[in-house]
Design an enzyme around this catalytic site. Structure first.
Site, PDB file in Angstrom:
ATOM      1  N   ASP A 134      -7.393  35.562 -25.654  1.00  0.00           N
ATOM      2  CA  ASP A 134      -8.093  35.018 -24.500  1.00  0.00           C
ATOM      3  C   ASP A 134      -7.465  35.467 -23.181  1.00  0.00           C
ATOM      4  O   ASP A 134      -6.368  36.033 -23.149  1.00  0.00           O
ATOM      5  CB  ASP A 134      -8.096  33.488 -24.559  1.00  0.00           C
ATOM      6  CG  ASP A 134      -9.148  32.937 -25.503  1.00  0.00           C
ATOM      7  OD1 ASP A 134     -10.016  33.718 -25.921  1.00  0.00           O
ATOM      8  OD2 ASP A 134      -9.097  31.736 -25.808  1.00  0.00           O
TER       9      ASP A 134
ATOM     10  N   LYS B 192     -12.606  35.057 -21.039  1.00  0.00           N
ATOM     11  CA  LYS B 192     -13.464  35.132 -19.865  1.00  0.00           C
ATOM     12  C   LYS B 192     -12.595  35.135 -18.619  1.00  0.00           C
ATOM     13  O   LYS B 192     -11.526  34.535 -18.577  1.00  0.00           O
ATOM     14  CB  LYS B 192     -14.454  33.971 -19.812  1.00  0.00           C
ATOM     15  CG  LYS B 192     -13.827  32.607 -19.590  1.00  0.00           C
ATOM     16  CD  LYS B 192     -14.887  31.547 -19.344  1.00  0.00           C
ATOM     17  CE  LYS B 192     -14.260  30.185 -19.079  1.00  0.00           C
ATOM     18  NZ  LYS B 192     -15.252  29.170 -18.732  1.00  0.00           N
TER      19      LYS B 192
ATOM     20  N   MET C 254      -9.139  21.816 -16.245  1.00  0.00           N
ATOM     21  CA  MET C 254     -10.403  22.436 -15.821  1.00  0.00           C
ATOM     22  C   MET C 254     -11.169  21.536 -14.858  1.00  0.00           C
ATOM     23  O   MET C 254     -12.392  21.403 -14.952  1.00  0.00           O
ATOM     24  CB  MET C 254     -11.268  22.787 -17.049  1.00  0.00           C
ATOM     25  CG  MET C 254     -10.587  23.726 -18.022  1.00  0.00           C
ATOM     26  SD  MET C 254     -11.461  23.906 -19.595  1.00  0.00           S
ATOM     27  CE  MET C 254     -11.099  22.333 -20.391  1.00  0.00           C
TER      28      MET C 254
END
Length: 251
Positions: free
Chosen positions: A37, A58, A171
């Protein structure tokens, strides 16, 4: 199917390469393919010199692969190559979708294993001398995702704001105004809050303020994702340690 078709989901820790576990290193050494990742330090791939390395994370909202594609890639690579390591930041079972990937692989007949990682929700505050629990200050802590799969702020934040617990939000930077509003509604404008960006890394940044002043601090320090939000009395411990260190330095 390849007779050694296997998936090992491995936690890479919060960012500092020295916080990778020995068990994770051994899994990487045995791997034939590593799917990693964006939050994983690429230098960790040196532990898997014989493996094929594929970036599937991402960056800034751009996906190299969608989740369904990652699931299918895990199975395809395991069947053709053997041992696949899925290397994920932090701990894969803490908002990391590791459980989903393992379940999909198991349903397709792969053998699966899990190597826990040091979760950023605990280690990033700790590296800045912020404990998530402290005797006399807090009896529990919440770890909450700031953004649900529907891209909304988790409703658990409102519940946590009513408690005396330490609240760790992952997040959550995009929802900071909403978070501030919830705590202000509970009369907690003066509650300490810290935001740590790029925790445990050389480019780490931190802002410490109160609920009432944190947005100004974020603008001044230019804090952004990836970052962790810590709310509660335990945030004060960092300043206590700084003052003690200064006192002994000048003594």
């Amino acid at each position: 199917m390849h007779r050694e078709a296997k998936l090992t989901v491995v936690g890479a820790g919060p960012g500092d390469v020295e916080l990778l576990t020995i068990k994770a290193v051994n899994a990487l050494k045995r791997s034939k393919v590593v799917l990693y990742d964006a939050l994983v330090d690429p230098s960790l791939l040196e532990y898997a010199p014989e493996a094929e390395h594929i970036f599937v994370g991402k960056r800034k909202g751009c996906y190299a692969y969608q989740q369904t594609q990652i699931n299918e890639l895990i199975v395809a690579m395991a069947r053709t190559h053997g041992h696949v390591v899925r290397l994920k930041g932090g701990d894969p079972f803490v908002f990391g979708r590791g459980a989903e990937e393992m379940a999909y692989a198991a349903e397709k007949g792969l053998s699966v294993a899990m190597v826990p990682g040091i979760s950023s929700c605990l280690s990033v505050p700790a590296a800045q001398n912020i404990p998530v629990t402290k005797r006399g200050a807090t009896e529990s802590f919440w770890v909450i995702t700031g953004t649900t799969k529907e891209h909304r702020l988790s409703s658990d934040v409102a519940l946590a704001a009513k408690s005396n617990a330490t609240i760790v939000i992952l997040m959550g930077m995009g929802k900071l105004p909403e978070i501030v509003s919830l705590f202000e509604q509970e009369g907690k404008s003066e509650t300490p809050i810290a935001i740590i960006q790029n925790g445990t890394l050389a480019n780490e940044k931190i802002g410490v303020a109160t609920i009432a002043t944190i947005e100004k601090e974020v603008a001044q320090k230019k804090l952004s994702n990836p970052a962790i939000i810590i709310i509660g009395a335990v945030v004060k411990h960092r300043e206590i340690m700084r003052q003690l260190a200064f006192r002994h330095a000048v003594a």
